[in-house]
Structure formats: C-alpha cells, structure tokens
Design an enzyme around this catalytic site. Structure first.
Site, short mmCIF file in Angstrom:
data_model
loop_
_atom_site.label_atom_id
_atom_site.label_comp_id
_atom_site.label_asym_id
_atom_site.label_seq_id
_atom_site.Cartn_x
_atom_site.Cartn_y
_atom_site.Cartn_z
N HIS A 121 -5.09 -10.11 -0.40
CA HIS A 121 -5.01 -9.98 -1.70
C HIS A 121 -4.24 -10.46 -2.72
O HIS A 121 -3.75 -11.50 -2.48
CB HIS A 121 -4.27 -8.24 -1.18
CG HIS A 121 -5.16 -7.66 -1.20
ND1 HIS A 121 -4.87 -7.83 0.66
CD2 HIS A 121 -5.72 -6.20 -1.08
CE1 HIS A 121 -5.90 -6.38 1.03
NE2 HIS A 121 -6.05 -5.67 0.17
N LYS A 147 -12.46 -9.17 3.78
CA LYS A 147 -11.94 -8.10 3.10
C LYS A 147 -11.27 -8.80 1.79
O LYS A 147 -10.14 -9.53 2.21
CB LYS A 147 -11.27 -7.01 2.96
CG LYS A 147 -10.83 -5.99 1.55
CD LYS A 147 -9.42 -5.53 2.28
CE LYS A 147 -9.06 -4.01 1.11
NZ LYS A 147 -7.55 -3.32 1.47
#
Length: 223
Positions: A121, A147
């Site tokens: 992230h 991700k």
C-alpha cells in the site's frame, strides 16, 4: 462472469467478528477479517470461532507501519501470522515489506498449503507506471495473488492503477486507488479481472470504500 465482493470486518471482540461475518457472507462472496483490531490474546479464540468460514476469508494482520492496528511487536505478529496459516484460509494477506525482510517467514509460509496474498500500500500517493510494474513483478515471486493499492490525488492516478491489469501476466491482481478520487477504480477493477473488490458492511473501513449494498447495486446495473 460473477463479479465478487469482499466485506472488510474490523471488529474488536471475537463474538462481534463472528456475528458480523455471518451477516456479511449473506451479502458477499468473501470477507476480509482484520485480526489487527483484536487484542492479541483474542486472536486464537476468534480463529476457532470462525474456522468453518475461513475458506471464504482473507485474513489480515496489519502492523501500524502499514496502516493497521496490531498492538504487539513484530515477533508476536509473525507468530500469529504462522498460527493463521495453520487454519488454511482462502487467502492470508501478508505485506510485501514483511516477506522481503523475513526470508524465514516466507519460507515457512511456502511450506504450508496456505495461499498468500502479497500486499503493498502507498498511503500518500500513486507511483509511476514503471514503478508499479516493477513492484508487481517483485511481489509475484512470493505469490500469484498480488494486491497493490495506492492513494489517488487525481483521476489519472486511478487510471494508472487500473492499467496494471493489462500487464499482470499470470497474476491474480487486485489493484485500485484509495480515497474519493479512487472510488471508481474499486468497481472498475472487477471488470478488468480482479478476483473481488473490498467493500464495507456499514461505514467504510478504508478511504473511498463502497458499502456492499452500493457495490452490489452498481455491479447489477450491468445485468
């Protein structure tokens, strides 16, 4: 093709996790259980309470350095990640930075049957296309479930996150941008091949998250 949703659950007690999970799975395909919102000693009990539903669960134990709430130190966190792996959830979300720093953990997780979701992230911005592609290929050494999430400061940032789908190769990629300017990418990623998108049951767990009802409404418009 069914577009899938995953409800993020960030509850503070084992029973609340269990109750919320039951409600969530009536509306959604998967749940993400944020174990970092619990006290350390409550995590084993929670795993036992929800173990029947773990095959539909993405298990996450975020440290504070990665936007999470985990109250303990890194040694404790790694021990709990290993414990969760023994329950063989649908996906075990472990940060790319954690795996990179911890070869023993990466090796241990490889030896279990647990499918890893390697996550990364950026809470401040959206990196360049070149950086994103490089990051994806580094991450895919650990798992083909990858991700990559950024923060959108412009619509262009959202587009850049979505462009990654055309470069994903064999990866099961989850890529979108957080924040108001990234909201649309949380839906569009489904049409580009994301295995699911993260939604909330009520109030958003992450910036820009749709509720499961909103997401289902939008997804069903296409039908």
């Amino acid at each position: 093709m069914k577009y899938k949703t995953c409800v993020s659950i960030a509850e503070k007690t084992p029973n609340k996790v269990k109750q919320t999970l039951k409600i969530a799975l009536k509306k959604s395909d998967f749940v993400e259980i944020r174990f970092d919102f619990l006290k350390i000693e409550q995590i084993p009990e929670t795993l036992e309470l929800v173990k029947k539903d773990l095959k539909k669960s993405v298990c996450t134990l975020r440290p504070k350095t990665e936007g999470g709430q985990f109250p303990g130190n890194e040694k404790e966190r790694i021990a709990i990640i290993k414990l969760i792996a023994e329950y063989n959830p649908f996906l075990l979300d472990v940060e790319f930075n954690t795996l990179k720093k911890n070869a023993l953990l990466a090796k241990y997780l490889k030896s279990t049957k647990t499918k890893l979701l390697v996550s990364w992230h950026d809470f401040k911005k959206t990196p360049s296309s070149v950086e994103l592609k490089k990051k994806m290929s580094q991450m895919s050494k650990f798992s083909n479930f990858v991700k990559i999430v950024s923060s959108a400061k412009s619509t262009d940032d959202s587009t850049r996150m979505l462009e990654l789908y055309s470069k994903r190769g064999k990866n099961n990629l989850i890529s979108f941008a957080m924040g108001d300017l990234g909201r649309i990418s949380r839906i569009l990623c489904l049409y580009l091949g994301s295995p699911y998108t993260y939604v909330s049951l009520g109030k958003p767990v992450a910036p820009g998250q749709f509720s499961v009802d909103e997401a289902n409404k939008i997804i069903n418009l296409k039908k």
